[in-house]
Scaffold this motif. Structure first.
Motif, PDB file in Angstrom:
ATOM      1  N   GLY A   3      34.055 -25.776  24.519  1.00 12.00           N
ATOM      2  CA  GLY A   3      34.423 -25.440  25.887  1.00 12.00           C
ATOM      3  C   GLY A   3      33.737 -24.217  26.437  1.00 12.00           C
ATOM      4  O   GLY A   3      34.005 -23.826  27.568  1.00 12.00           O
ATOM      5  N   PHE A   4      32.852 -23.581  25.662  1.00 10.69           N
ATOM      6  CA  PHE A   4      32.096 -22.447  26.176  1.00 10.69           C
ATOM      7  C   PHE A   4      30.792 -22.328  25.397  1.00 10.69           C
ATOM      8  O   PHE A   4      30.616 -22.919  24.325  1.00 10.69           O
ATOM      9  N   ASN A   5      29.863 -21.564  25.979  1.00  7.53           N
ATOM     10  CA  ASN A   5      28.565 -21.332  25.352  1.00  7.53           C
ATOM     11  C   ASN A   5      28.234 -19.851  25.410  1.00  7.53           C
ATOM     12  O   ASN A   5      28.587 -19.162  26.377  1.00  7.53           O
ATOM     13  N   LEU A   6      27.535 -19.373  24.391  1.00  2.00           N
ATOM     14  CA  LEU A   6      27.091 -17.992  24.316  1.00  2.00           C
ATOM     15  C   LEU A   6      25.601 -17.960  24.010  1.00  2.00           C
ATOM     16  O   LEU A   6      25.094 -18.774  23.231  1.00  2.00           O
ATOM     17  N   ARG A   7      24.921 -16.997  24.616  1.00  2.00           N
ATOM     18  CA  ARG A   7      23.530 -16.721  24.270  1.00  2.00           C
ATOM     19  C   ARG A   7      23.355 -15.217  24.171  1.00  2.00           C
ATOM     20  O   ARG A   7      23.731 -14.487  25.093  1.00  2.00           O
ATOM     21  N   PHE A   8      22.803 -14.765  23.052  1.00  2.00           N
ATOM     22  CA  PHE A   8      22.577 -13.337  22.830  1.00  2.00           C
ATOM     23  C   PHE A   8      21.202 -12.985  23.377  1.00  2.00           C
ATOM     24  O   PHE A   8      20.179 -13.376  22.815  1.00  2.00           O
ATOM     25  N   LEU A   9      21.171 -12.238  24.482  1.00  2.00           N
ATOM     26  CA  LEU A   9      19.906 -11.891  25.135  1.00  2.00           C
ATOM     27  C   LEU A   9      19.310 -10.594  24.614  1.00  2.00           C
ATOM     28  O   LEU A   9      18.225 -10.210  25.041  1.00  2.00           O
ATOM     29  N   HIS A  11      20.319  -6.472  22.615  1.00  2.00           N
ATOM     30  CA  HIS A  11      21.118  -5.261  22.746  1.00  2.00           C
ATOM     31  C   HIS A  11      22.587  -5.655  22.956  1.00  2.00           C
ATOM     32  O   HIS A  11      23.143  -6.336  22.093  1.00  2.00           O
ATOM     33  N   SER A  12      23.216  -5.267  24.043  1.00  2.00           N
ATOM     34  CA  SER A  12      24.611  -5.665  24.280  1.00  2.00           C
ATOM     35  C   SER A  12      24.731  -6.740  25.349  1.00  2.00           C
ATOM     36  O   SER A  12      25.826  -6.971  25.883  1.00  2.00           O
ATOM     37  N   THR A  13      23.640  -7.402  25.651  1.00  2.00           N
ATOM     38  CA  THR A  13      23.617  -8.396  26.720  1.00  2.00           C
ATOM     39  C   THR A  13      23.883  -9.787  26.161  1.00  2.00           C
ATOM     40  O   THR A  13      23.119 -10.305  25.352  1.00  2.00           O
ATOM     41  N   VAL A  14      24.995 -10.370  26.601  1.00  2.00           N
ATOM     42  CA  VAL A  14      25.381 -11.716  26.187  1.00  2.00           C
ATOM     43  C   VAL A  14      25.645 -12.537  27.440  1.00  2.00           C
ATOM     44  O   VAL A  14      26.334 -12.085  28.363  1.00  2.00           O
ATOM     45  N   ARG A  15      25.087 -13.740  27.453  1.00  2.00           N
ATOM     46  CA  ARG A  15      25.378 -14.707  28.514  1.00  2.00           C
ATOM     47  C   ARG A  15      26.514 -15.602  28.014  1.00  2.00           C
ATOM     48  O   ARG A  15      26.423 -16.213  26.945  1.00  2.00           O
ATOM     49  N   LEU A  16      27.579 -15.655  28.798  1.00  2.00           N
ATOM     50  CA  LEU A  16      28.750 -16.454  28.459  1.00  2.00           C
ATOM     51  C   LEU A  16      28.992 -17.470  29.567  1.00  2.00           C
ATOM     52  O   LEU A  16      29.085 -17.110  30.741  1.00  2.00           O
ATOM     53  N   GLU A  17      29.070 -18.727  29.182  1.00  2.00           N
ATOM     54  CA  GLU A  17      29.444 -19.802  30.107  1.00  2.00           C
ATOM     55  C   GLU A  17      30.843 -20.261  29.725  1.00  2.00           C
ATOM     56  O   GLU A  17      31.055 -20.814  28.648  1.00  2.00           O
ATOM     57  N   LEU A  18      31.784 -20.011  30.612  1.00  2.06           N
ATOM     58  CA  LEU A  18      33.190 -20.276  30.313  1.00  2.06           C
ATOM     59  C   LEU A  18      33.948 -20.443  31.619  1.00  2.06           C
ATOM     60  O   LEU A  18      33.712 -19.707  32.581  1.00  2.06           O
ATOM     61  N   GLY A  19      34.856 -21.402  31.656  1.00  5.25           N
ATOM     62  CA  GLY A  19      35.711 -21.582  32.821  1.00  5.25           C
ATOM     63  C   GLY A  19      34.957 -21.874  34.099  1.00  5.25           C
ATOM     64  O   GLY A  19      35.400 -21.477  35.184  1.00  5.25           O
ATOM     65  N   GLY A  20      33.812 -22.538  33.991  1.00  2.35           N
ATOM     66  CA  GLY A  20      33.021 -22.870  35.165  1.00  2.35           C
ATOM     67  C   GLY A  20      32.248 -21.711  35.752  1.00  2.35           C
ATOM     68  O   GLY A  20      31.727 -21.810  36.859  1.00  2.35           O
ATOM     69  N   ARG A  21      32.156 -20.591  35.031  1.00  2.41           N
ATOM     70  CA  ARG A  21      31.433 -19.420  35.500  1.00  2.41           C
ATOM     71  C   ARG A  21      30.433 -18.962  34.442  1.00  2.41           C
ATOM     72  O   ARG A  21      30.574 -19.251  33.258  1.00  2.41           O
ATOM     73  N   VAL A  22      29.424 -18.228  34.910  1.00  4.02           N
ATOM     74  CA  VAL A  22      28.437 -17.609  34.026  1.00  4.02           C
ATOM     75  C   VAL A  22      28.636 -16.100  34.092  1.00  4.02           C
ATOM     76  O   VAL A  22      28.582 -15.498  35.173  1.00  4.02           O
TER      77      VAL A  22
END
Length: 263
Positions: A3-9, A11-22
């Motif tokens: 139900g969600f996706n993560l990408r480690f970009l 340092h401390s930058t993470v892209r999170l796709e969850l609940g219909g939002r990025v």
């Protein structure tokens, strides 16, 4: 875990796709950050072109990085620690909102709650008194079935036990230099943090991305750019902590454990 996706970009930058939002945490997206250089490739623009919400944990330049925020354009809602909103808005950014520990905001299908963090909140570091300052924070990012903990920068503190259980904890395991100052987690303390928040899984962040140019090719710095998440995983295992470590190289998608991976 689904139900969600993560990408480690990096340092401390993470892209999170969850609940219909990025969501993007503490975006650092350029080849240089002040006097630091990036030692891994910069993220491609597609990794941050559609961001809805930016969560900033504190004002330090490797977390609130103005050139990287400018790359995001006018679209995202930018959330800063309470007290920093007018300063950032004065830099020309729209849709800036403030949040303090215990306060909550909604973004589509998400609820974001600010948490305490033990770290300097001054833009220029703990020893200065002039310039912008606001308390450092972390975030709990939730939908009906998922809770993510974004620690930002913090040292270990007992109050973390009130945040869990969480599905994934984004935990810093080092910094960008040869030594760690106060207000940071090293791999051993990050393992303790995973236990305190009862993390089903943990993504080690704040490593392997930025370095001081004159040090980046030294043997010690090469080790520190690679070893912290591996030491973190070893500490978790040695302590018998029931947390899956999601070791992920900067720039890569996070492989989440399947629901059947854990008893």
């Amino acid at each position: 875990m689904s139900g969600f996706n993560l990408r480690f970009l990096g340092h401390s930058t993470v892209r999170l796709e969850l609940g219909g939002r990025v969501v993007l945490t503490d975006p650092v997206l350029t080849a240089r950050v002040g006097g630091l250089v990036r030692v891994v490739p910069v993220p491609e623009p597609g990794a941050y072109a559609d961001v809805d919400l930016v969560l900033l944990s504190h004002l330090h330049g490797d977390h609130l990085h103005l050139p990287s925020l400018k790359l995001l354009g006018k679209r995202p809602r930018i959330v800063v620690p309470r007290g920093a909103g007018s300063w950032l808005a004065g830099k020309g950014f729209a849709h800036v909102e403030e949040i303090a520990p215990g306060e909550t905001l909604d973004e589509g299908g998400l609820t974001v709650t600010a948490t305490e963090a033990v770290h300097s909140g001054h833009r220029w570091g703990p020893r200065l008194t002039h310039g912008p300052q606001s308390p450092a924070i972390g975030h709990l990012i939730e939908t009906a079935g998922t809770k993510i903990y974004h620690a930002g920068d913090t040292d270990l503190f007992a109050g973390m036990a009130g945040f869990g259980p969480v599905d994934v904890a984004l935990l810093p395991v080092w910094g960008w230099g040869p030594n760690l100052g106060p207000g940071h987690l090293d791999p051993a303390r990050a393992a303790q943090a995973a236990a305190l928040v009862q993390a089903r899984a943990a993504l080690p962040v704040h490593w392997g991305t930025l370095a001081v140019p004159v040090l980046k090719n030294t043997a010690r710095m090469r080790r520190l750019l690679a070893d912290p998440p591996r030491v973190f995983a070893a500490e978790v295992k040695a302590a018998g902590i029931a947390t899956d470590v999601l070791f992920t190289e900067p720039g890569a998608d996070v492989v989440l454990p399947a629901p059947t991976d854990r008893a």
